[in-house]
Design an enzyme around this catalytic site. Structure first.
Site, PDB file in Angstrom:
ATOM      1  N   SER A   1      -9.624   1.587   3.162  1.00 41.66           N
ATOM      2  CA  SER A   1      -8.789   2.401   2.313  1.00 41.66           C
ATOM      3  C   SER A   1      -7.756   1.626   1.497  1.00 41.66           C
ATOM      4  CB  SER A   1      -8.055   3.424   3.182  1.00 41.66           C
ATOM      5  OG  SER A   1      -7.158   2.770   4.064  1.00 41.66           O
TER       6      SER A   1
ATOM      7  N   LYS B   1       0.862  -1.185   0.000  1.00 40.48           N
ATOM      8  CA  LYS B   1       0.000   0.000   0.000  1.00 40.48           C
ATOM      9  C   LYS B   1       0.898   1.236   0.000  1.00 40.48           C
ATOM     10  CE  LYS B   1      -3.932   1.787   2.762  1.00 40.48           C
ATOM     11  NZ  LYS B   1      -4.695   1.564   4.018  1.00 40.48           N
TER      12      LYS B   1
ATOM     13  N   SER C   1      -9.762  -0.948   7.248  1.00 36.84           N
ATOM     14  CA  SER C   1      -9.176  -0.704   5.925  1.00 36.84           C
ATOM     15  C   SER C   1      -8.464  -1.890   5.284  1.00 36.84           C
ATOM     16  CB  SER C   1      -8.210   0.478   5.990  1.00 36.84           C
ATOM     17  OG  SER C   1      -8.921   1.689   6.022  1.00 36.84           O
TER      18      SER C   1
END
Lengths: 487, 476
Positions: free
Chosen positions: A154, A79, A178
């Site tokens: 997210s 990420k 997330s």
């Protein structure tokens, strides 16, 4: 195409049916072919990944292989809020658009040392604030099962990358769901470890007391393999726990017999999709059938979890994001005075949701409001934690939906932040209590979207969590088809 | 109307650790700008603080030396504000659970002891340093100082005059130096002081409106700024005006205070517990370990010198003002020197010499045992006190022992009467006029005879012995 797992990749290398660079090429090819439609990656470093993989080929041909590391030759993605030395790291924010860190996150160093090959950085909601990856300043990420739908967030890019078969695993971060929520939306496994289990050093902070890094994989067993590498105390993170790293695969085969599964009697039902409820109920029945004892537990304060979270997380974020001021790095606006420099750099650099949370957090911490908001939220956090402690006296694992609904369509909730926040109603309590949680696919909706089953366990009891999740995955069977991108 | 001045001081002291409070960067002063920095102290995205236990050790030591109650459960908090020299946009500090609370410092007011209360001692990180271009076009920031450990020591409003404020600072500095907690160099910024000052009519209980003073870079300037501000406030109050709550800056050029910001512009720091650090549990073993390192403090030492060594208060004060001087002095006494003699030598001769040469006491070539040796030579009468001063100078320059130099300089004193008597009788025989004068009451004539004797011995005769022997022979 069958699902690309870490385990099969390692086994193939072990059998010397393939060499490391072939796997990295496969990842890069797949990204090239599919990511125009998905938008999972913010940056792909072909050059660097191929160089690393070819060096591994040489070692591999000299006879070494597994001795070089437990993930030797396995490509992966991070990420883009995990710092990578020399490789742009943006947190999907304009304010860090051209930021190149001079150091790597501890998890990145650990994966590199284990022989993993980083192929790129994945999209996210700006600074990990969001549940759909629509808050990225740079691009949308689409759900591999339905391109009109969000991948969740997210960590939407990391979830979609694994779901679309671009990499066998990726890392995300989970502050209020997330990892688990996008895993549920994209039909993959997502694990949020116990707070303190994995070092946060190098994770661009959103809410420091809630953030935790964890893996996305195709299987529970793969999640355990990755956890074996990334866990453990880090002298660079004081909040990483000095707890011994066990072999997380050790209990996988133990099955469900003798395990007590807790279902939450007073779980909030409002907004819970009936297909999701039925899929979870079916999963519970299957586990009972496989020898688990099912008990009812109560989490009376969980109804306040979202409100509590939306005070604590923004409060910490308002402080964590103060460093982006245009002075030292990142976006710097033209300005005549210092105040103008701050105002313009931050106005131009941050997106709407980030600004909203900075405002909420600043307000919650302000003189005269601290006691009414931040302090009360901390007190509620304690009550929520106490609820779990009581519940875990009666069971080993708590089971509930990961999300109230399957993936929603792009744009469906952007106009109503509250509706967006309520998507995390089932995932937030684990962050507030610091507990480990996992999302495992448990079915498909009539529209062909995956549904996630969430399991939670006691702090630092990932072994039991993984055992239950793996056992469920075995009895569930192959009911989750891989996404068909060409469709 | 007569006013009473009420002052409270906030003092920041940099701790003498090798490395910064939350990372491994060095803390040395004067390094080229932005060379003692790393991702952590620059506050780069994703970095986290790791507490340097040595900083806690020193903060605990300071809190103990300042007679504070130690908080066994301390924690860190974030103090949020924007400034370019603050790279994270917040300072890691301590808000409601500081290391130490409720202590005091004793100061000496012309022989009277007064206790100045300490509200709290807390640990925090320093900020960087902004350097503004003289033409106002830009500002450069040096982050070397960012993350240097600091303690903030907040006094109670117990100080009643600018002079007391200076005495408090001197006492504080002395304690910090004794405990090896800080260099306390105000010119290098390792000790910084802000002051709160208000006036109230004599006899009134309630405090008046206060102002805060900043930018004072020496103890003298603290005193001057407070004196100016007390006058300024008194004039306003006498004219029937009111004092504005504000922060004022001391302007060294004009020796006045000027307004910096009003109450309305005050920050809301939005303190909250630092989530990147774990709480600090200070157990009994830790406390005991620190307690064992606490030295005798300046005032205790001073009292002991007066009580046990019989020194005058003045001597005791001078000798204990600096720990290295006191240690030197104690070693001279331990080597057998008389306490008062040793005090005279250290205070006037040694400190005088060091002052002229700009050396520190650790650099002095004369070591304490050597000074004791010199004092013994005077005591035994081998050399005169005047000769001893010359020997001392030579010792300072060469580092040689006193007996060696006495020989080299040919100044061994003659005290042996059997040697001196024939010489004296010869002098008396050759100077009948002086003998006559003395007997007629001219006391000065004795000096002439002593002088002749000294001349005859090239100055080596012990003057006291010579005096005695001549008098025995010429007294009427």
């Amino acid at each position: 195409m069958s699902r690309w797992t870490v385990k099969e990749t390692l086994a193939s290398l072990q059998r010397r049916e393939s060499k490391p660079s072939e796997w990295t090429k496969r990842a890069l090819d797949r990204i090239r072919e599919a990511d125009q439609r998905i938008g999972a990656f913010l940056s792909v470093d072909e050059e660097r990944a191929l160089t690393a993989a070819r060096q591994m080929d040489e070692v591999f041909e000299d006879g070494g292989a597994q001795a070089q590391g437990a993930l030797f030759g396995v490509p992966y993605a991070l990420k883009d809020n995990l710092c990578t030395r020399g490789l742009r790291t943006t947190a999907a924010s304009r304010i860090l658009e051209n930021y190149i860190p001079p150091y790597s996150a501890t998890v990145a160093d650990k994966l590199a040392a284990a022989g993993g090959v980083l192929v790129g950085k994945t999209n996210l909601d700006e600074f990990a604030m969001g549940s759909s990856t629509e808050n990225s300043a740079f691009q949308l990420t689409r759900n591999p099962y339905r391109l009109e739908a969000v991948p969740g967030g997210s960590s939407g890019g990391s979830a979609a990358a694994v779901a679309a078969g671009m990499v066998p695993f990726s890392l995300g971060s989970d502050t209020g769901g997330s990892i688990r929520q996008p895993a549920a939306f994209c039909g993959v496994v997502g694990l949020k470890p116990t707070y303190g289990r994995v070092s946060r050093y190098g994770l661009i902070a959103f809410a420091s007391s809630l953030d935790q890094i964890g893996p996305f994989t195709q299987t529970v067993e793969d999640a355990a393999l990755v956890m074996n590498i990334i866990s453990g105390h880090d002298p660079l993170d004081s909040t990483s726990a000095p707890v011994e790293v066990e072999d997380f695969t050790a209990d996988l085969a133990k099955g469900l017999a003798g395990l007590r599964i807790g279902i939450v009697r007073d779980i909030p039902q409002e907004g819970l999709d009936s297909q999701v409820r039925e899929a979870v109920e079916k999963a519970v029945e299957a586990m009972r059938g496989a020898g688990a004892e099912v008990v009812e537990v109560e989490l009376p304060h969980s109804q306040y979890a979202v409100a509590t979270y939306y005070l604590i997380a923004p409060a910490e974020a308002s402080s964590n994001l103060a460093r982006y001021d245009g002075v030292r790095y990142g976006r710097r606006a033209d300005a005549d005075t210092l105040l103008e420099l701050y105002e313009r750099s931050r106005s131009e650099g941050f997106g709407l949701e980030v600004k909203r949370r900075i405002m909420i957090g600043t307000f919650a911490l302000s003189s005269g409001y601290y006691d009414a908001y931040y302090r009360r939220a901390q007190q509620m956090r304690t009550l929520i934690r106490d609820d779990f402690n009581r519940a875990f006296e009666r069971c080993d694992v708590i089971v509930m939906p990961t999300t109230p609904t399957p993936a929603f369509d792009i744009g469906a909730k952007t106009a109503d932040p509250l509706q967006m926040y309520l998507n995390d109603i089932y995932t937030i309590p684990a962050n507030l209590a610091g507990l480990p949680g996992i999302s495992v696919p448990c079915g498909m909706s009539a529209e062909g979207l995956p549904i996630g089953l969430q399991m939670l366990a006691k702090a630092f009891d990932e072994r039991t969590l993984l055992r239950a999740a793996h056992a469920y995955e075995q009895i569930r069977g192959d009911v989750i088809p891989a996404p068909v991108l060409e469709g | 109307m007569d006013f009473e001045t009420v002052i409270g001081l906030e003092v920041h002291v940099e701790l003498k650790t090798d490395t910064k409070i939350f990372c491994g960067c060095r803390t040395n002063f004067g390094a080229p700008p932005n060379t003692n920095v790393c991702p952590v102290c620059l506050g780069l995205p994703g970095t986290l603080p790791v507490l340097n236990e040595r900083a806690v050790d020193l903060a605990l030591k300071a809190a103990m030396a300042l007679n504070c109650r130690i908080n066994r459960e301390a924690k860190f908090d974030r103090k949020n504000y924007f400034y370019p020299d603050l790279p994270k946009g917040y300072q890691i500090s301590q808000y409601d659970q500081p290391i130490g609370e409720d202590g005091y410092i004793e100061i000496d007011l012309g022989g009277q002891r007064k206790r100045i209360g300490i509200v709290r001692v807390h640990l925090e990180e320093d900020a960087g340093k902004s350097m503004h271009a003289p033409d106002g076009t830009h500002t450069l920031v040096d982050y070397n100082r960012t993350g240097v450990p600091l303690i903030e020591i907040v006094s109670k409003p117990d100080i009643r005059s600018p002079e007391e404020a200076r005495l408090y600072l001197e006492a504080l500095k002395s304690i910090m130096e004794y405990c090896d907690i800080s260099d306390c160099r105000m010119e290098e910024g390792s000790l910084r002081c802000d002051a709160n000052i208000s006036l109230r009519p004599v006899g009134q209980e309630a405090f008046g409106q206060k102002t805060e003073l900043k930018n004072m870079n020496s103890f003298r300037n603290v005193q001057r700024a407070l004196e100016y501000e007390a006058d300024r406030q008194a004039q306003i109050l006498r004219a029937g005006g009111t004092i504005e709550q504000e922060t004022r800056r001391f302007d060294e050029a004009t020796q006045t205070t000027v307004s910096m910001r009003s109450k309305e512009e005050a920050h809301d720091y939005r303190y909250f517990p630092e989530p990147d650090l774990v709480r600090l549990h200070i157990d009994e073993a830790w406390l005991a370990r620190i307690r064992a390192t606490l030295p005798e403090l300046p005032l205790q030492k001073r009292d002991r010198y007066i009580r046990e060594l019989g020194l005058p208060e003045y001597d005791a004060g001078v000798l204990t003002a600096n720990r290295a001087v006191a240690e030197y002095y104690e070693q001279v006494v331990a080597a057998g020197a008389d306490a008062k003699q040793a005090s005279n030598w250290v205070m006037s001769d040694l400190l005088g010499y060091l002052n002229t040469t700009g050396q520190s006491i650790d650099e002095a070539k004369v070591r304490p045992a050597q000074l004791a040796g010199l004092i013994a030579e005077v005591g035994s009468g081998r050399i005169s006190i005047k000769q001893a001063r010359d020997v001392f100078k030579a010792m300072c320059e060469t580092g040689k022992d006193a007996p060696v130099l006495i020989k080299e300089m040919g100044m061994e004193q003659i005290s042996d009467e059997s040697v001196l008597i024939p010489i004296i009788e010869d002098v008396i025989a050759k100077n009948p006029k002086s003998v006559e004068d003395y007997r007629n009451g001219k006391e000065k004539a004795l000096g002439a005879l002593v002088g002749q004797t000294m001349k005859a011995t090239q100055g080596k005769a012990n003057p006291a012995v010579v005096n005695k022997l001549i008098l025995e022979r010429i007294r009427p």
